[in-house]
Write an enzyme that holds these catalytic residues in place. Structure first.
Site, PDB file in Angstrom:
ATOM      1  N   ASP A  67       6.081  18.437  11.204  1.00  0.00           N
ATOM      2  CA  ASP A  67       4.995  17.483  10.980  1.00  0.00           C
ATOM      3  C   ASP A  67       5.563  16.291  10.216  1.00  0.00           C
ATOM      4  O   ASP A  67       6.196  16.464   9.167  1.00  0.00           O
ATOM      5  CB  ASP A  67       3.863  18.135  10.184  1.00  0.00           C
ATOM      6  CG  ASP A  67       2.678  17.203  10.008  1.00  0.00           C
ATOM      7  OD1 ASP A  67       1.762  17.243  10.847  1.00  0.00           O
ATOM      8  OD2 ASP A  67       2.677  16.439   9.023  1.00  0.00           O
TER       9      ASP A  67
ATOM     10  N   ASN B 230       0.545   4.424   9.832  1.00  0.00           N
ATOM     11  CA  ASN B 230      -0.420   3.744  10.706  1.00  0.00           C
ATOM     12  C   ASN B 230      -1.283   2.758   9.935  1.00  0.00           C
ATOM     13  O   ASN B 230      -1.543   1.634  10.392  1.00  0.00           O
ATOM     14  CB  ASN B 230      -1.305   4.775  11.405  1.00  0.00           C
ATOM     15  CG  ASN B 230      -0.640   5.396  12.619  1.00  0.00           C
ATOM     16  OD1 ASN B 230       0.241   4.800  13.224  1.00  0.00           O
ATOM     17  ND2 ASN B 230      -1.055   6.604  12.966  1.00  0.00           N
TER      18      ASN B 230
ATOM     19  N   HIS C 152      -0.647   0.944  14.443  1.00  0.00           N
ATOM     20  CA  HIS C 152      -0.339   2.038  15.358  1.00  0.00           C
ATOM     21  C   HIS C 152       0.935   1.801  16.167  1.00  0.00           C
ATOM     22  O   HIS C 152       1.573   2.763  16.612  1.00  0.00           O
ATOM     23  CB  HIS C 152      -1.520   2.283  16.294  1.00  0.00           C
ATOM     24  CG  HIS C 152      -2.703   2.894  15.609  1.00  0.00           C
ATOM     25  ND1 HIS C 152      -2.774   4.243  15.316  1.00  0.00           N
ATOM     26  CD2 HIS C 152      -3.852   2.350  15.141  1.00  0.00           C
ATOM     27  CE1 HIS C 152      -3.909   4.504  14.710  1.00  0.00           C
ATOM     28  NE2 HIS C 152      -4.592   3.371  14.579  1.00  0.00           N
TER      29      HIS C 152
ATOM     30  N   ASP D 107       3.669   4.620  16.661  1.00  0.00           N
ATOM     31  CA  ASP D 107       4.205   5.014  17.966  1.00  0.00           C
ATOM     32  C   ASP D 107       5.730   4.950  17.972  1.00  0.00           C
ATOM     33  O   ASP D 107       6.406   5.814  18.549  1.00  0.00           O
ATOM     34  CB  ASP D 107       3.655   4.109  19.064  1.00  0.00           C
ATOM     35  CG  ASP D 107       2.197   4.390  19.385  1.00  0.00           C
ATOM     36  OD1 ASP D 107       1.665   5.413  18.888  1.00  0.00           O
ATOM     37  OD2 ASP D 107       1.578   3.596  20.128  1.00  0.00           O
TER      38      ASP D 107
ATOM     39  N   GLU E  38       1.058  13.945  15.128  1.00  0.00           N
ATOM     40  CA  GLU E  38       2.429  13.815  14.623  1.00  0.00           C
ATOM     41  C   GLU E  38       3.133  15.162  14.501  1.00  0.00           C
ATOM     42  O   GLU E  38       4.157  15.278  13.825  1.00  0.00           O
ATOM     43  CB  GLU E  38       2.417  13.105  13.263  1.00  0.00           C
ATOM     44  CG  GLU E  38       1.749  13.873  12.142  1.00  0.00           C
ATOM     45  CD  GLU E  38       0.245  13.639  12.038  1.00  0.00           C
ATOM     46  OE1 GLU E  38      -0.292  13.809  10.929  1.00  0.00           O
ATOM     47  OE2 GLU E  38      -0.376  13.278  13.058  1.00  0.00           O
TER      48      GLU E  38
END
Length: 303
Positions: A178, A186, A191, A195, A221
Site C-alpha cells: 500500500d 492527490n 490526480h 497516477d 493504491e
C-alpha cells in the site's frame, strides 16, 4: 429547410507509403489459446524449437491444474510443420478424441485436451493476427493505468495457486503493498501526480519479479504479489527489498520531487501452516499490512 450533410473526411496517405495488405503476411506463427481450465484466453506461442506444457514448467508452458503432469506434453517445430507429443503424462494428451501414443502433426484449428480439464486450440496466424489476439487478451486481464494484472485475474489465479499449494504442500506467499499517504499526494499535486506514482511504482516492482510471479493492482493504491515456492524467511527478505526499492525511487512531477514509501504485509502458506482458502491467505496478508501501517508506515510486517 433541410441542412446539407457535411462530407466525411478521409485521411490521404502520402505518396510512397504502402498500405498493409491483408494477404501480405505469412501465417507462420503457431499459437495455442486456452479454451477451458485456468486463465481462459491466455495465449502460448511456439517461439523456439519446442514448447512444453505442464503444471511445473518454470515459464511459458506452465498451466496450474492438477490434471496436468509436471511435464505433460511437448510441441515441436519440424520441417515447417508443428507436432505435439505426450510426455508420458498420467491423464493423457488428446487431439480431438484420439489419445496420443506418438508425435502427431497439428492442423490449423485442432483442439488439444491436456488431461481432464484443460483444452487449448492450435492456430496458424500471421503477425498481425497474433498481435490482435494478444492485445484482446491483455485488455481483459490488465489494469489500464498501471499495466499490472487486474483484481479479477488475481482472484482467479490465486484460487488456482492456493489449490495447487494445498495439494502438494508447497510454499505460497502473498505480499500486499500500500502506497503510504497516497491521498496526500492527490490532494497536494492532483490526480495526475497520483497516477504517475502508481505507474512508476508498478513498473519498478514488476521489473524486480520473476517471470512466474503475479503482480496485480488490488484496488486504489494497493498491489498484491503472488510468489510460488518462497518460504517465510525469504518472503520477508523479498518484501523488504520491495519496500527499499520504492523508498529509493526518484519520481518527479512538474519539476517537483515526490517522496514515496510503501508499507508491506506478508503471509506465507507452508506445509505446516495451512490456509483454508485463498481468501483466508489474502486476509492474513491484509492484516499484516494493517499492522505495518499502524506501526508507522514504510515498513514490513509478517502474519
Amino acid at each position: 429547410m433541410s441542412q446539407r450533410k457535411q462530407p466525411i473526411s478521409t485521411t490521404v496517405q502520402q505518396s510512397g507509403a504502402s498500405p498493409i495488405s491483408a494477404g501480405s503476411l505469412p501465417k507462420n506463427r503457431s499459437l495455442f489459446t486456452v479454451l477451458t481450465g485456468p486463465e481462459p484466453g491466455r495465449i502460448f506461442a511456439l517461439d523456439a524449437d519446442e514448447l512444453v506444457f505442464g503444471r511445473e514448467e518454470p515459464a511459458v508452458g506452465r498451466i496450474v491444474d492438477d490434471g496436468l503432469s509436471r511435464r505433460h506434453a511437448r510441441v515441436i517445430a519440424r520441417g515447417g510443420s508443428t507436432y505435439i507429443e505426450d510426455l508420458g503424462s498420467t491423464n493423457g494428451t488428446f487431439v480431438g478424441e484420439q489419445r496420443l501414443t506418438g508425435p502427431r502433426k497439428l492442423d490449423d484449428g485442432d483442439r488439444i485436451a491436456l488431461g481432464q480439464n484443460v483444452v487449448v486450440k492450435f492456430s496458424l496466424v500471421d503477425a498481425l493476427e497474433e498481435e490482435a489476439q494478444r492485445s484482446l487478451y491483455e485488455s481483459t486481464v490488465r489494469d489500464p493505468l498501471t499495466r499490472a494484472f487486474n483484481r479479477r485475474y488475481l482472484e482467479e489465479r490465486l484460487t488456482s495457486e492456493h489449490s495447487y499449494a494445498a495439494r502438494h504442500g508447497s510454499d505460497l506467499t502473498l505480499a500486499m503493498l500500500d502506497i503510504d499517504h497516497f491521498k496526500r499526494i492527490n490532494d497536494t499535486w492532483g490526480h495526475a501526480a497520483g497516477d504517475l506514482v502508481l505507474k512508476k511504482v508498478s513498473a519498478a516492482v514488476s521489473r524486480s519479479l520473476r517471470t512466474e510471479d503475479v503482480f496485480a493492482r488490488y484496488g486504489g493504491e494497493e498491489f498484491v504479489v503472488v510468489l510460488r515456492g518462497i518460504p517465510p524467511d525469504k518472503a520477508l527478505q523479498f518484501a523488504e527489498r520491495v519496500r527499499a526499492l520504492v523508498e529509493g525511487m526518484a519520481i518527479v512531477f512538474e519539476g517537483h520531487s515526490l517522496p514515496v514509501t510503501t508499507s508491506v504485509g506478508v503471509a506465507t502458506m507452508t506445509a505446516t501452516r495451512a490456509f483454508a482458502s485463498s481468501a483466508e491467505l489474502l486476509s492474513a496478508a491484509d492484516g499484516a499490512l494493517y499492522a505495518a501501517k499502524n506501526a508507522g508506515r514504510n515498513r514490513v510486517a509478517q502474519a
